[in-house]
Scaffold this motif. Structure first.
Motif, PDB file in Angstrom:
ATOM      1  N   ILE A   1      18.437   9.091   9.308  1.00 20.11           N
ATOM      2  CA  ILE A   1      17.759   8.010   8.588  1.00 20.11           C
ATOM      3  C   ILE A   1      18.013   8.215   7.104  1.00 20.11           C
ATOM      4  O   ILE A   1      17.830   9.312   6.579  1.00 20.11           O
ATOM      5  N   ALA A   2      18.430   7.153   6.422  1.00 15.52           N
ATOM      6  CA  ALA A   2      18.747   7.267   5.000  1.00 15.52           C
ATOM      7  C   ALA A   2      18.165   6.089   4.218  1.00 15.52           C
ATOM      8  O   ALA A   2      18.276   4.937   4.641  1.00 15.52           O
ATOM      9  N   PHE A   3      17.556   6.425   3.066  1.00 14.26           N
ATOM     10  CA  PHE A   3      17.073   5.429   2.114  1.00 14.26           C
ATOM     11  C   PHE A   3      17.785   5.673   0.797  1.00 14.26           C
ATOM     12  O   PHE A   3      17.912   6.816   0.358  1.00 14.26           O
ATOM     13  N   GLU A   4      18.189   4.589   0.135  1.00 16.63           N
ATOM     14  CA  GLU A   4      18.939   4.748  -1.107  1.00 16.63           C
ATOM     15  C   GLU A   4      18.710   3.540  -2.013  1.00 16.63           C
ATOM     16  O   GLU A   4      18.653   2.399  -1.538  1.00 16.63           O
ATOM     17  N   ASN A   5      18.552   3.811  -3.294  1.00 19.05           N
ATOM     18  CA  ASN A   5      18.418   2.757  -4.298  1.00 19.05           C
ATOM     19  C   ASN A   5      17.179   1.902  -4.037  1.00 19.05           C
ATOM     20  O   ASN A   5      17.264   0.701  -3.743  1.00 19.05           O
TER      21      ASN A   5
ATOM     22  N   ASP B   1       0.830  -1.208   0.000  1.00 13.78           N
ATOM     23  CA  ASP B   1       0.000   0.000   0.000  1.00 13.78           C
ATOM     24  C   ASP B   1       0.861   1.253   0.000  1.00 13.78           C
ATOM     25  O   ASP B   1       0.584   2.217  -0.718  1.00 13.78           O
ATOM     26  N   VAL B   2       1.893   1.268   0.844  1.00 16.25           N
ATOM     27  CA  VAL B   2       2.805   2.399   0.994  1.00 16.25           C
ATOM     28  C   VAL B   2       4.225   1.883   0.796  1.00 16.25           C
ATOM     29  O   VAL B   2       4.540   0.741   1.142  1.00 16.25           O
ATOM     30  N   GLY B   3       5.088   2.727   0.258  1.00 14.44           N
ATOM     31  CA  GLY B   3       6.484   2.332   0.091  1.00 14.44           C
ATOM     32  C   GLY B   3       7.276   2.564   1.366  1.00 14.44           C
ATOM     33  O   GLY B   3       7.542   1.651   2.139  1.00 14.44           O
ATOM     34  N   ILE B   4       7.651   3.810   1.598  1.00 14.53           N
ATOM     35  CA  ILE B   4       8.367   4.210   2.808  1.00 14.53           C
ATOM     36  C   ILE B   4       7.403   5.007   3.673  1.00 14.53           C
ATOM     37  O   ILE B   4       6.851   6.015   3.229  1.00 14.53           O
TER      38      ILE B   4
ATOM     39  N   ILE C   1      16.568  10.661   1.235  1.00 12.59           N
ATOM     40  CA  ILE C   1      16.038   9.631   0.350  1.00 12.59           C
ATOM     41  C   ILE C   1      16.638   9.891  -1.018  1.00 12.59           C
ATOM     42  O   ILE C   1      16.407  10.939  -1.619  1.00 12.59           O
ATOM     43  N   ASN C   2      17.401   8.932  -1.543  1.00 13.40           N
ATOM     44  CA  ASN C   2      18.182   9.164  -2.757  1.00 13.40           C
ATOM     45  C   ASN C   2      18.057   7.968  -3.702  1.00 13.40           C
ATOM     46  O   ASN C   2      18.050   6.813  -3.269  1.00 13.40           O
ATOM     47  N   ASN C   3      17.956   8.271  -4.991  1.00 15.54           N
ATOM     48  CA  ASN C   3      17.865   7.235  -6.020  1.00 15.54           C
ATOM     49  C   ASN C   3      16.628   6.366  -5.812  1.00 15.54           C
ATOM     50  O   ASN C   3      16.704   5.213  -5.371  1.00 15.54           O
ATOM     51  N   VAL C   4      15.489   6.936  -6.150  1.00 14.18           N
ATOM     52  CA  VAL C   4      14.209   6.250  -5.969  1.00 14.18           C
ATOM     53  C   VAL C   4      13.453   6.246  -7.291  1.00 14.18           C
ATOM     54  O   VAL C   4      13.273   7.294  -7.919  1.00 14.18           O
ATOM     55  N   LEU C   5      13.006   5.059  -7.688  1.00 16.16           N
ATOM     56  CA  LEU C   5      12.188   4.918  -8.882  1.00 16.16           C
ATOM     57  C   LEU C   5      10.785   4.484  -8.450  1.00 16.16           C
ATOM     58  O   LEU C   5      10.585   3.365  -7.979  1.00 16.16           O
ATOM     59  N   ILE C   6       9.836   5.413  -8.572  1.00 17.78           N
ATOM     60  CA  ILE C   6       8.440   5.128  -8.245  1.00 17.78           C
ATOM     61  C   ILE C   6       7.733   4.847  -9.560  1.00 17.78           C
ATOM     62  O   ILE C   6       7.401   5.756 -10.315  1.00 17.78           O
ATOM     63  N   GLU C   7       7.516   3.573  -9.831  1.00 12.54           N
ATOM     64  CA  GLU C   7       6.946   3.186 -11.126  1.00 12.54           C
ATOM     65  C   GLU C   7       5.465   3.543 -11.209  1.00 12.54           C
ATOM     66  O   GLU C   7       5.001   4.030 -12.238  1.00 12.54           O
TER      67      GLU C   7
END
Length: 484
Positions: free
Chosen positions: A357-361, A339-342, A406-412
């Motif tokens: 807090i870090a999100f990547e790729n 339902d939700v990504g992050i 939040i870096n390098n994110v592909l939301i299709e």
């Protein structure tokens, strides 16, 4: 003519930038079949976190190996005998095992061969006496876990076998569901008096599937978990934890979280595949005043190469965060159908929050919100405090999230690319989103935030307007927005 030519050049440049960002992300980010349990390597690669250094190692055990044949209530006896001999590996051979609660002891690896299946009993009596545990962020005594450990060192559950949670019976029939837990277990009640055994009170708090508490050197690898009565893998107050190659199937089960890291330190979660009835992976740190008293953060955590196939959230922080979440690095994961990504979850009466807090790729295909800050909650759980129009003074339970990248994110695909609901008296602070390519119906709704930066990104949306309330320092830098 000059104006038309310049306009055409601008459109061509935008198209080139679009292609290069989308293609770069699509080529560099792991696909859905390049993460998860099916592709787990034998070797644990070194961890590279921007926040901490730690050497996660596969554990070793005493040389003794004992084997068990299928049967009923044979596992605990085997563990106790092995523990009395100094530890080792207890191998469950192929076949069906029926068991009540199992308690691991120090220096023991419980290894399930492929085809070994432990089905846990469905009655409260099979999980008595009650044990010290933490349920939804509050310490108490109840059924604990199907596989439980307390104050153990160097423990493991490994192999290609399967755990199946309790079926229909008194455990499910008497699970507390009629209220939120803080209204049932009061923070001023001594922990040793918080007893929920189905007799002292008419209800119990259900067992998690695997939940070590106060343990060090915890290793969980390769198992498949099904039909949980509650959360699945829940290390609590633990240190030096590795969870890898685990598959969780709890679709349709309320509160059927996959992996919950509770107030634990130095944790690696990798190559897990999660199809859940609630959050796939959640990071938590205690609830309300009980969590403040414990004052134990979840910190120094790496989550990598995991597949969230179905669930409420791919990665969720909270909503129980009283002890704080610190130094979390999530990278090279894919969310396909959650339902939700992050998702960041807090509640005004629950305290804490998180920072560093870090999100990547990250690659994601999402049903609702791709990036979601849900910091107020619903009136069903917190009453009037769920409304931002309800005035609350800053107090000990006021949560705060800050310092997020939040870096390098592909939301299709997503219904909403970014949706932020902060807290008026404690705004979300210092968020940077960069190198994001997103396709969604709605671009950005944001309330109660400060220093929120989106840069070097491209968004394709139907509703491209920004809906904002009580926001300072919202910056878009080198952001292309294309209405479709």
């Amino acid at each position: 003519m000059k104006t038309i030519w310049m306009g055409l050049m601008a459109l061509l440049c935008a198209a080139c930038a679009s292609t290069s960002l989308q293609e770069r992300l699509d080529k560099s980010l792991p696909t859905y079949d390049e993460v998860g349990a099916a592709v787990m390597p034998d070797v644990i690669a070194p961890v590279q976190s921007p926040f901490f250094e730690y050497d996660f190692k596969r554990p070793t055990f005493p040389e003794r190996i004992d084997s068990l044949s299928p049967g009923e209530d044979v596992i605990q006896e085997g563990i106790d005998q092995l523990a009395s001999a100094g530890g080792g590996t207890l191998v469950l051979t192929e076949g069906d095992y029926l068991s009540g609660r199992i308690e691991l002891k120090s220096n023991i690896n419980l290894h399930l061969q492929e085809g070994a299946v432990i089905t846990f009993k469905s009655e409260i009596v099979d999980f008595l006496p009650v044990v010290y545990t933490r349920n939804e962020g509050i310490e108490l005594y109840s059924l604990g876990a199907c596989i439980y450990a307390n104050d153990a060192v160097n423990i493991a559950i490994t192999g290609k076998g399967k755990l199946v949670g309790p079926g229909e019976g008194s455990i499910r029939e008497q699970t507390m569901t009629h209220d939120v837990i803080e209204n049932i277990v009061h923070s001023d009640t001594p922990i040793e008096e918080r007893i929920y055994d189905g007799k002292t009170t008419a209800f119990i708090f259900p067992p998690a599937m695997i939940a070590p508490i106060n343990c060090k050197q915890v290793f969980i690898e390769g198992l498949t978990l099904e039909r949980s009565a509650f959360w699945n893998v829940v290390p609590t107050f633990c240190e030096d934890v590795i969870v890898r190659g685990v598959q969780v199937y709890s679709k349709g089960i309320p509160r059927g979280d996959g992996i919950d890291i509770e107030s634990s330190k130095n944790v690696l979660v990798e190559y897990c595949s999660l199809y859940t009835g609630d959050d796939c992976i959640a990071i938590k740190a205690g609830r309300g005043y009980d969590g403040l008293r414990a004052a134990k953060p979840s910190e120094n955590i790496v989550v990598r190469y995991c597949l969230a196939g179905e669930g409420h959230g791919g990665i969720t922080l909270g909503s129980e965060t009283a002890g704080m979440i610190k130094n979390l690095y999530v990278h090279d994961c894919a969310f396909d159908g959650t339902d939700v990504g992050i998702r960041f979850k807090t509640r005004r009466p629950r305290g804490g929050g998180g920072q560093h807090i870090a999100f990547e790729n990250i690659r994601m295909n999402i049903g609702k919100s791709a990036l979601r800050w849900d910091m107020l909650g619903s009136s069903q759980h917190v009453g009037a405090q769920a409304s931002r129009d309800f005035a609350v003074e800053v107090n000990a339970l006021t949560p705060k999230f800050s310092d997020v990248t939040i870096n390098n994110v592909l939301i299709e695909t997503a219904r909403e690319c970014i949706h932020v609901e902060g807290i008026p008296e404690s705004r979300l602070e210092n968020v940077t989103i960069s190198n994001m390519y997103a396709t969604g119906k709605r671009y950005l709704a944001i309330n109660d935030a400060e220093n929120f930066v989106i840069q070097n990104s491209e968004i394709h949306c139907e509703d491209c307007a920004i809906d904002s309330v009580h926001v300072a320092g919202l910056v878009e830098e080198n952001v292309t927005i294309i209405q479709e």
